[in-house]
Design a protein around this motif. Structure first.
Motif, PDB file in Angstrom:
ATOM      1  N   SER A 288       0.836  -1.206   0.000  1.00 60.65           N
ATOM      2  CA  SER A 288       0.000   0.000   0.000  1.00 60.65           C
ATOM      3  C   SER A 288       0.871   1.255   0.000  1.00 60.65           C
ATOM      4  N   TYR A 289       1.338   1.637   1.167  1.00 63.16           N
ATOM      5  CA  TYR A 289       2.064   2.891   1.355  1.00 63.16           C
ATOM      6  C   TYR A 289       3.305   3.000   0.471  1.00 63.16           C
ATOM      7  N   LEU A 290       4.183   1.989   0.554  1.00 66.74           N
ATOM      8  CA  LEU A 290       5.453   2.092  -0.163  1.00 66.74           C
ATOM      9  C   LEU A 290       5.258   2.029  -1.674  1.00 66.74           C
ATOM     10  N   PHE A 291       4.340   1.154  -2.124  1.00 69.58           N
ATOM     11  CA  PHE A 291       4.121   1.038  -3.570  1.00 69.58           C
ATOM     12  C   PHE A 291       3.526   2.335  -4.129  1.00 69.58           C
ATOM     13  N   GLU A 292       2.627   2.940  -3.358  1.00 67.63           N
ATOM     14  CA  GLU A 292       2.018   4.201  -3.780  1.00 67.63           C
ATOM     15  C   GLU A 292       3.089   5.281  -3.977  1.00 67.63           C
ATOM     16  N   LYS A 293       4.029   5.337  -3.008  1.00 72.42           N
ATOM     17  CA  LYS A 293       5.112   6.331  -3.100  1.00 72.42           C
ATOM     18  C   LYS A 293       6.013   6.055  -4.299  1.00 72.42           C
ATOM     19  N   LEU A 294       6.242   4.759  -4.561  1.00 68.20           N
ATOM     20  CA  LEU A 294       7.079   4.392  -5.712  1.00 68.20           C
ATOM     21  C   LEU A 294       6.392   4.776  -7.014  1.00 68.20           C
ATOM     22  N   LYS A 295       5.086   4.506  -7.061  1.00 65.84           N
ATOM     23  CA  LYS A 295       4.321   4.777  -8.276  1.00 65.84           C
ATOM     24  C   LYS A 295       4.271   6.277  -8.566  1.00 65.84           C
ATOM     25  N   ASN A 296       4.106   7.071  -7.497  1.00 65.22           N
ATOM     26  CA  ASN A 296       4.050   8.528  -7.672  1.00 65.22           C
ATOM     27  C   ASN A 296       5.425   9.161  -7.810  1.00 65.22           C
ATOM     28  N   LYS A 297       6.466   8.311  -7.801  1.00 65.15           N
ATOM     29  CA  LYS A 297       7.850   8.765  -7.912  1.00 65.15           C
ATOM     30  C   LYS A 297       8.268   9.684  -6.767  1.00 65.15           C
ATOM     31  N   GLU A 298       7.577   9.559  -5.611  1.00 61.98           N
ATOM     32  CA  GLU A 298       8.033  10.298  -4.437  1.00 61.98           C
ATOM     33  C   GLU A 298       9.307   9.658  -3.901  1.00 61.98           C
ATOM     34  N   ILE A 299       9.398   8.337  -4.073  1.00 63.08           N
ATOM     35  CA  ILE A 299      10.661   7.661  -3.802  1.00 63.08           C
ATOM     36  C   ILE A 299      11.048   6.902  -5.064  1.00 63.08           C
ATOM     37  N   ASN A 300      12.341   6.873  -5.344  1.00 66.09           N
ATOM     38  CA  ASN A 300      12.788   6.250  -6.585  1.00 66.09           C
ATOM     39  C   ASN A 300      13.730   5.081  -6.365  1.00 66.09           C
ATOM     40  N   LYS A 301      14.231   4.958  -5.148  1.00 65.48           N
ATOM     41  CA  LYS A 301      15.200   3.901  -4.899  1.00 65.48           C
ATOM     42  C   LYS A 301      14.993   3.447  -3.459  1.00 65.48           C
ATOM     43  N   MET A 302      14.596   2.212  -3.292  1.00 68.19           N
ATOM     44  CA  MET A 302      14.365   1.763  -1.916  1.00 68.19           C
ATOM     45  C   MET A 302      14.818   0.327  -1.689  1.00 68.19           C
ATOM     46  N   LEU A 303      14.999  -0.006  -0.417  1.00 67.75           N
ATOM     47  CA  LEU A 303      15.315  -1.374  -0.035  1.00 67.75           C
ATOM     48  C   LEU A 303      14.197  -1.884   0.856  1.00 67.75           C
ATOM     49  N   LEU A 304      13.709  -3.089   0.549  1.00 65.13           N
ATOM     50  CA  LEU A 304      12.768  -3.740   1.449  1.00 65.13           C
ATOM     51  C   LEU A 304      13.512  -4.884   2.125  1.00 65.13           C
ATOM     52  N   VAL A 305      13.591  -4.834   3.421  1.00 65.09           N
ATOM     53  CA  VAL A 305      14.341  -5.839   4.177  1.00 65.09           C
ATOM     54  C   VAL A 305      13.406  -6.463   5.194  1.00 65.09           C
ATOM     55  N   ALA A 306      12.555  -7.390   4.765  1.00 66.35           N
ATOM     56  CA  ALA A 306      11.656  -8.035   5.718  1.00 66.35           C
ATOM     57  C   ALA A 306      12.458  -9.054   6.531  1.00 66.35           C
ATOM     58  N   THR A 307      12.211  -9.033   7.833  1.00 64.68           N
ATOM     59  CA  THR A 307      12.962  -9.894   8.737  1.00 64.68           C
ATOM     60  C   THR A 307      12.051 -10.975   9.300  1.00 64.68           C
TER      61      THR A 307
END
Lengths: 340, 154
Positions: A288-307
């Motif tokens: 939800s939140y992170l994908f929305e930001k990626l789609k809107n190009k508010e963030i362009n480079k991220m790491l997802l580190v699920a533990t």
């Protein structure tokens, strides 16, 4: 060929695109700070089912349906799905796959399942196995409580360092085309620093996130500041603080761009102490939140580190400590190439 | 790298870093709730005694237990008891209410797996160990008491 860089990281040649997501959550999650980003929620945590295990499956089903609707795909368009949950024998994932008749690769990575599934799916797709792949993970508070802890109505006090299993399921569909792409993946080593308290998941899992993040930074010759967001799965507040300390010792400073999905899922009035946990935690926040930001190009480079804490209550009672694992997925909005 | 040493240092660090429950506050909460439950029991006893002045004191005790257990089970079923217990801690667990809650909460939880292998098998999931240990320890205390009696100490 996909290229291995350093010890644990793989760079993908043909980079799969995240074409759509869907998530469905419980009431408590919907009233948290992330509430407005979720696709749907229900105030009935049984979703009309007669047991919580069956309800968890319903959450999975709704998340898939939302994602399919958003991407205008049919279940038959999906080549296979990769997913898992934290219940014994991956019951929710298996039964969901039975109902949808999509080929299934079930994976168990406890709460790391979302990044494990994404990493596996993108690795396979980059190697030519599958064009449209669905990744699926979720958890249910009441179902997890009865498997790992005590009956719901049993009156005991929660530890101040404990976390709250998130109720909800997240679904991510990978394909080709425009959109945020998965560029690098790194699988983590199972890390155990000797924590045996099953209420203190954050402290148990932080070293696993530290292990794989450090390896990733060394392999790719990057530092935390190079990313717009670094999101861990469900370390909670305590675990995040520990991770900051551990990385700091090696000279990696996690600044404002660091967030923990579990910690940001609930607010302090919701009495979850350190925040959310469970496989659903990173799944619903990412989809939800992170994908929305990626789609809107508010963030362009991220790491997802699920533990994930790979604990078994049986072995814990036999005196074993908690082994943990974390996987890194790098997601980027690539600049479109101008064809010549 | 020496893992044992690393783990020891890490656990020490975690211990320091983990937030702790204020034990003064916990004690006060336990005193409040535990005291309230006991006062309620005493009140029931006094009321019974005023209506039935000739009733045996042991029988009154039994009646108090029956009342507290029934109320606990009702509160558990309505989902209220776990909220009180979250506040009261040991104050709700030590009186007989804790015992009643441990059995009834398991009964509710495992009913979904059927009456025989669910409810029947798992009803004493939490209370079972308490009963087993209770019997074992009272046996030891009994033997010690018997020896002390022979030695004419008590």
């Amino acid at each position: 060929m996909n290229r291995k860089i350093g010890d644990q990281t793989f760079e993908l040649v043909s980079k799969p695109t995240i074409i759509g997501t869907g998530c469905f959550v419980g009431e408590k999650e919907a009233y948290g700070p992330m509430g407005k980003y979720f696709d749907g929620y229900s105030s009935d945590d049984t979703l009309g089912q007669d047991s919580f295990e069956k309800a968890e499956r319903k959450f999975f089903e709704r998340a898939i349906n939302i994602a399919l609707r958003k991407t205008r795909l049919k279940p038959t368009d999906i080549d296979y799905m990769i997913g898992g949950d934290i219940l014994n024998q991956l019951v929710s994932t298996n039964y969901t796959a039975r109902d949808f008749q999509i080929p299934l690769i079930g994976v168990y990575g406890a709460c790391s399942t979302m990044s494990e599934s994404l990493a596996l799916a993108s690795g396979l797709m980059s190697g030519g196995v599958g064009k449209t792949v669905l990744c699926l993970t979720g958890s249910h508070f009441s179902a997890a409580e009865r498997q790992y802890r005590n009956p719901l109505e049993f009156g005991n006090q929660r530890q101040t360092y404990s976390q709250w299993t998130a109720t909800g399921a997240g679904c991510v569909i990978l394909g080709s085309g425009d959109g945020p792409k998965i560029t690098k993946i790194a699988f983590g080593k199972v890390t155990d620093y000797g924590v045996s308290d099953i209420a203190n998941m954050g402290a148990a899992m932080a070293p696993a996130a530290y292990q794989v993040l450090k390896a990733f930074f060394i392999d790719t010759k990057t530092i935390p500041r190079d990313y717009d967001i670094i999101a861990t799965g469900d370390l909670g507040k305590l675990g995040s603080d520990i991770l900051r300390d551990l990385l700091m010792k090696d000279g990696y400073y996690l600044g404002q761009n660091y967030m923990d999905c579990g910690h940001s899922l609930f607010n302090s009035e919701q009495k979850t102490f350190q925040g959310g946990s469970g496989a659903g935690c990173s799944a619903i926040v990412f989809s939800s939140y992170l994908f929305e930001k990626l789609k809107n190009k508010e963030i362009n480079k991220m790491l997802l580190v699920a533990t994930g804490a790979l604990m078994s209550t049986t072995l814990n009672q036999q005196g074993e400590t908690i082994p943990c694992v974390a996987h890194v997925v790098e997601i980027m909005n690539l600049k479109e190439k101008v064809n010549g | 790298m020496n893992n044992e040493k690393r783990n020891q240092n890490y656990l020490k660090y975690v211990e320091q870093k983990s937030p702790k429950a204020s034990w003064f506050k916990s004690l006060f909460h336990a005193f409040l709730i535990g005291g309230a439950i006991c006062c309620f029991g005493q009140m029931c006893g006094d009321i019974i005694k005023s209506y039935f002045p000739l009733m045996d004191i042991l029988l009154i005790g039994t009646w108090i237990n029956v009342i507290v257990i029934t109320l606990t089970i009702l509160l558990t079923a309505f989902g209220v008891f776990d909220k009180i217990a979250r506040f009261g801690g040991a104050g709700t667990i030590i009186p007989i209410s804790g015992f009643a809650n441990s059995i009834s909460s398991c009964a509710i939880e495992f009913k979904k797996e059927g009456l025989v292998f669910g409810l029947g098998a798992k009803m004493f999931y939490i209370a079972g160990p308490v009963i087993a240990n209770g019997v074992a320890y009272s046996l030891i205390v009994g033997i010690v008491y018997y020896i002390l009696q022979i030695l004419a100490v008590v």
